[in-house]
Write a protein that holds these residues in place. Structure first.
Motif, PDB file in Angstrom:
ATOM      1  N   GLN A 179      39.164  24.731 -31.397  1.00 34.87           N
ATOM      2  CA  GLN A 179      37.760  24.687 -31.812  1.00 34.87           C
ATOM      3  C   GLN A 179      36.816  25.325 -30.798  1.00 34.87           C
ATOM      4  OE1 GLN A 179      37.243  23.699 -34.896  1.00 34.87           O
ATOM      5  NE2 GLN A 179      39.455  23.263 -34.997  1.00 34.87           N
ATOM      6  N   LEU A 180      37.352  25.842 -29.701  1.00 38.47           N
ATOM      7  CA  LEU A 180      36.500  26.483 -28.702  1.00 38.47           C
ATOM      8  C   LEU A 180      35.742  27.658 -29.323  1.00 38.47           C
ATOM      9  CD1 LEU A 180      38.908  26.521 -25.613  1.00 38.47           C
ATOM     10  CD2 LEU A 180      36.893  25.079 -25.921  1.00 38.47           C
ATOM     11  N   GLY A 181      34.509  27.847 -28.874  1.00 40.60           N
ATOM     12  CA  GLY A 181      33.682  28.909 -29.435  1.00 40.60           C
ATOM     13  C   GLY A 181      34.316  30.280 -29.327  1.00 40.60           C
ATOM     14  N   ASP A 182      34.887  30.599 -28.170  1.00 41.89           N
ATOM     15  CA  ASP A 182      35.510  31.908 -27.975  1.00 41.89           C
ATOM     16  C   ASP A 182      36.691  32.102 -28.925  1.00 41.89           C
ATOM     17  OD1 ASP A 182      33.778  32.743 -26.003  1.00 41.89           O
ATOM     18  OD2 ASP A 182      34.955  31.852 -24.394  1.00 41.89           O
ATOM     19  N   VAL A 183      37.449  31.037 -29.139  1.00 38.27           N
ATOM     20  CA  VAL A 183      38.606  31.124 -30.037  1.00 38.27           C
ATOM     21  C   VAL A 183      38.142  31.359 -31.463  1.00 38.27           C
ATOM     22  CG1 VAL A 183      40.576  29.870 -30.986  1.00 38.27           C
ATOM     23  CG2 VAL A 183      40.029  29.668 -28.554  1.00 38.27           C
ATOM     24  N   GLN A 184      37.140  30.598 -31.910  1.00 37.49           N
ATOM     25  CA  GLN A 184      36.640  30.744 -33.271  1.00 37.49           C
ATOM     26  C   GLN A 184      36.044  32.134 -33.501  1.00 37.49           C
ATOM     27  OE1 GLN A 184      36.810  28.566 -35.942  1.00 37.49           O
ATOM     28  NE2 GLN A 184      38.273  27.485 -34.610  1.00 37.49           N
ATOM     29  N   SER A 185      35.336  32.654 -32.505  1.00 41.12           N
ATOM     30  CA  SER A 185      34.753  34.000 -32.631  1.00 41.12           C
ATOM     31  C   SER A 185      35.844  35.051 -32.734  1.00 41.12           C
ATOM     32  CB  SER A 185      33.858  34.299 -31.427  1.00 41.12           C
ATOM     33  OG  SER A 185      32.771  33.408 -31.371  1.00 41.12           O
ATOM     34  N   ALA A 186      36.896  34.884 -31.928  1.00 41.90           N
ATOM     35  CA  ALA A 186      38.002  35.834 -31.953  1.00 41.90           C
ATOM     36  C   ALA A 186      38.737  35.790 -33.285  1.00 41.90           C
ATOM     37  CB  ALA A 186      38.966  35.542 -30.806  1.00 41.90           C
ATOM     38  N   VAL A 187      38.922  34.593 -33.820  1.00 38.42           N
ATOM     39  CA  VAL A 187      39.606  34.446 -35.108  1.00 38.42           C
ATOM     40  C   VAL A 187      38.796  35.114 -36.221  1.00 38.42           C
ATOM     41  CG1 VAL A 187      40.303  32.772 -36.871  1.00 38.42           C
ATOM     42  CG2 VAL A 187      40.889  32.374 -34.475  1.00 38.42           C
ATOM     43  N   GLN A 188      37.480  34.915 -36.205  1.00 35.46           N
ATOM     44  CA  GLN A 188      36.635  35.553 -37.213  1.00 35.46           C
ATOM     45  C   GLN A 188      36.715  37.067 -37.121  1.00 35.46           C
ATOM     46  OE1 GLN A 188      35.115  34.034 -39.766  1.00 35.46           O
ATOM     47  NE2 GLN A 188      36.134  32.174 -38.938  1.00 35.46           N
ATOM     48  N   ALA A 189      36.793  37.568 -35.889  1.00 33.34           N
ATOM     49  CA  ALA A 189      36.921  39.015 -35.694  1.00 33.34           C
ATOM     50  C   ALA A 189      38.240  39.512 -36.266  1.00 33.34           C
ATOM     51  CB  ALA A 189      36.826  39.348 -34.209  1.00 33.34           C
ATOM     52  N   ILE A 190      39.306  38.757 -36.051  1.00 33.34           N
ATOM     53  CA  ILE A 190      40.620  39.148 -36.571  1.00 33.34           C
ATOM     54  C   ILE A 190      40.607  39.146 -38.092  1.00 33.34           C
ATOM     55  CG2 ILE A 190      43.049  38.442 -36.740  1.00 33.34           C
ATOM     56  CD1 ILE A 190      42.764  37.288 -33.891  1.00 33.34           C
ATOM     57  N   LEU A 191      40.060  38.104 -38.684  1.00 28.37           N
ATOM     58  CA  LEU A 191      40.055  37.965 -40.145  1.00 28.37           C
ATOM     59  C   LEU A 191      39.196  39.032 -40.817  1.00 28.37           C
ATOM     60  CD1 LEU A 191      39.835  34.068 -40.469  1.00 28.37           C
ATOM     61  CD2 LEU A 191      41.845  35.531 -40.772  1.00 28.37           C
ATOM     62  N   SER A 192      38.167  39.511 -40.097  1.00 29.84           N
ATOM     63  CA  SER A 192      37.289  40.537 -40.679  1.00 29.84           C
ATOM     64  C   SER A 192      37.738  41.945 -40.316  1.00 29.84           C
ATOM     65  CB  SER A 192      35.850  40.310 -40.209  1.00 29.84           C
ATOM     66  OG  SER A 192      35.753  40.424 -38.793  1.00 29.84           O
ATOM     67  N   GLY A 193      38.854  42.035 -39.566  1.00 28.44           N
ATOM     68  CA  GLY A 193      39.387  43.344 -39.228  1.00 28.44           C
ATOM     69  C   GLY A 193      38.749  43.986 -38.025  1.00 28.44           C
ATOM     70  N   ARG A 194      37.976  43.222 -37.271  1.00 29.14           N
ATOM     71  CA  ARG A 194      37.341  43.761 -36.082  1.00 29.14           C
ATOM     72  C   ARG A 194      38.186  43.460 -34.844  1.00 29.14           C
ATOM     73  NH1 ARG A 194      33.233  40.836 -34.929  1.00 29.14           N
ATOM     74  NH2 ARG A 194      33.341  39.294 -36.605  1.00 29.14           N
ATOM     75  N   LYS A 195      37.855  44.103 -33.746  1.00 27.47           N
ATOM     76  CA  LYS A 195      38.570  43.862 -32.501  1.00 27.47           C
ATOM     77  C   LYS A 195      38.167  42.507 -31.931  1.00 27.47           C
ATOM     78  CE  LYS A 195      39.292  48.633 -31.001  1.00 27.47           C
ATOM     79  NZ  LYS A 195      39.076  49.615 -29.899  1.00 27.47           N
ATOM     80  N   ILE A 196      39.103  41.877 -31.201  1.00 28.05           N
ATOM     81  CA  ILE A 196      38.806  40.598 -30.555  1.00 28.05           C
ATOM     82  C   ILE A 196      37.774  40.830 -29.464  1.00 28.05           C
ATOM     83  CG2 ILE A 196      39.751  38.704 -29.184  1.00 28.05           C
ATOM     84  CD1 ILE A 196      42.435  39.181 -30.488  1.00 28.05           C
ATOM     85  N   PRO A 197      36.653  40.111 -29.476  1.00 31.76           N
ATOM     86  CA  PRO A 197      35.628  40.306 -28.429  1.00 31.76           C
ATOM     87  C   PRO A 197      36.168  39.966 -27.057  1.00 31.76           C
ATOM     88  CG  PRO A 197      35.209  38.292 -29.697  1.00 31.76           C
ATOM     89  CD  PRO A 197      36.303  39.034 -30.416  1.00 31.76           C
ATOM     90  N   ARG A 198      35.875  40.826 -26.101  1.00 31.27           N
ATOM     91  CA  ARG A 198      36.356  40.591 -24.737  1.00 31.27           C
ATOM     92  C   ARG A 198      35.338  39.755 -23.961  1.00 31.27           C
ATOM     93  NH1 ARG A 198      40.701  43.249 -23.249  1.00 31.27           N
ATOM     94  NH2 ARG A 198      41.473  44.961 -24.552  1.00 31.27           N
ATOM     95  N   ARG A 199      35.835  39.092 -22.930  1.00 31.79           N
ATOM     96  CA  ARG A 199      34.963  38.281 -22.089  1.00 31.79           C
ATOM     97  C   ARG A 199      34.113  39.177 -21.192  1.00 31.79           C
ATOM     98  NH1 ARG A 199      35.532  33.037 -21.424  1.00 31.79           N
ATOM     99  NH2 ARG A 199      37.157  31.945 -22.570  1.00 31.79           N
ATOM    100  N   ALA A 200      32.982  38.650 -20.803  1.00 31.68           N
ATOM    101  CA  ALA A 200      32.138  39.375 -19.866  1.00 31.68           C
ATOM    102  C   ALA A 200      32.794  39.413 -18.504  1.00 31.68           C
ATOM    103  CB  ALA A 200      30.754  38.695 -19.780  1.00 31.68           C
ATOM    104  N   ALA A 201      32.450  40.403 -17.706  1.00 33.45           N
ATOM    105  CA  ALA A 201      33.036  40.531 -16.372  1.00 33.45           C
ATOM    106  C   ALA A 201      32.795  39.261 -15.571  1.00 33.45           C
ATOM    107  CB  ALA A 201      32.435  41.745 -15.650  1.00 33.45           C
ATOM    108  N   GLY A 202      33.840  38.798 -14.945  1.00 36.24           N
ATOM    109  CA  GLY A 202      33.733  37.602 -14.109  1.00 36.24           C
ATOM    110  C   GLY A 202      33.879  36.318 -14.870  1.00 36.24           C
ATOM    111  N   GLN A 203      33.945  36.401 -16.202  1.00 38.15           N
ATOM    112  CA  GLN A 203      34.113  35.202 -17.017  1.00 38.15           C
ATOM    113  C   GLN A 203      35.599  35.026 -17.299  1.00 38.15           C
ATOM    114  OE1 GLN A 203      32.167  35.357 -20.776  1.00 38.15           O
ATOM    115  NE2 GLN A 203      32.329  33.169 -21.172  1.00 38.15           N
TER     116      GLN A 203
END
Length: 209
Positions: A179-203
């Motif tokens: 349920q983590l926000g980053d995980v949910q955002s990445a899953v939505q990106a996968i399901l919509s055919g977009r690339k998995i969002p990368r973390r900001a530098a240092g994160q």
């Protein structure tokens, strides 16, 4: 005979000196063995009466109740509780065999042997229900609606906390971390055919311990 006596050590360690010969030698040089058992401390005291009149005393630690010489490797007893979180007994057996680990008697692992050790250690069997704290890659993929390969990619990119107790073992994923926000955002990106969002530098998010 005296010459043979001087070479006793050589004869004892000779490659052709079998068990029967060594037993004959012991029966010749030993008159008797007196054994005394003590519980405090737990030990066995043996007094050897040699034919020449010399006495030798040996002390050996006594096995405690339930203890015997067939001990399971510490690596196995450390791994089993972790593997039982996400693996059934037959799958644990396959992993232990793949790692080249043996039972205390030097045998390969099968489900019944894993179950026996698990019960002895007081480890509960794996339960694939919704209340289980941990999940495998496959379970996490089904829950998120993506493939196991996609879940692995989330782990590799430090988006989803997970850990392996040993190389080749299943990944341990906490159900709540899906349920983590980053995980949910990445899953939505996968399901919509977009690339998995990368973390900001240092994160950086490290696998949980």
């Amino acid at each position: 005979l005296l010459r043979l006596g001087q070479d006793l050590e050589t004869a004892w360690h000779h490659s052709q000196a079998g068990e029967s010969l060594k037993k004959r030698i012991l029966r010749t040089v030993l008159e008797e063995i007196v054994v005394d058992v003590s519980n405090d401390p737990p030990e066995v005291t043996m007094t050897l009466h040699w034919s020449g009149g010399v006495h030798t005393q040996l002390r050996v630690a006594k096995n405690r109740t339930g203890q015997h010489r067939y001990r399971t490797d510490r690596t196995v007893t450390d791994l089993l509780p972790e593997l039982a979180r996400v693996c059934r007994d037959k799958d644990i057996a396959a992993i232990l065999n793949r790692l080249g680990l043996k039972t205390g008697r030097g045998k390969t692992w099968i489900a019944s042997r894993v179950a026996s050790l698990r019960n002895r250690l007081g480890v509960e069997p794996y339960s694939a229900d919704e209340d289980s704290e941990y999940m495998t890659l496959q379970d996490a993929g089904r829950t998120l609606g993506v493939s196991a390969a996609s879940v692995r990619r989330l782990i590799e990119q430090n988006l989803l906390p997970a850990r392996q107790v040993v190389a080749g073992a299943p990944w341990l994923i906490r159900r709540e971390d899906l349920q983590l926000g980053d995980v949910q955002s990445a899953v939505q990106a996968i399901l919509s055919g977009r690339k998995i969002p990368r973390r900001a530098a240092g994160q950086t998010q490290f696998p949980f311990k």
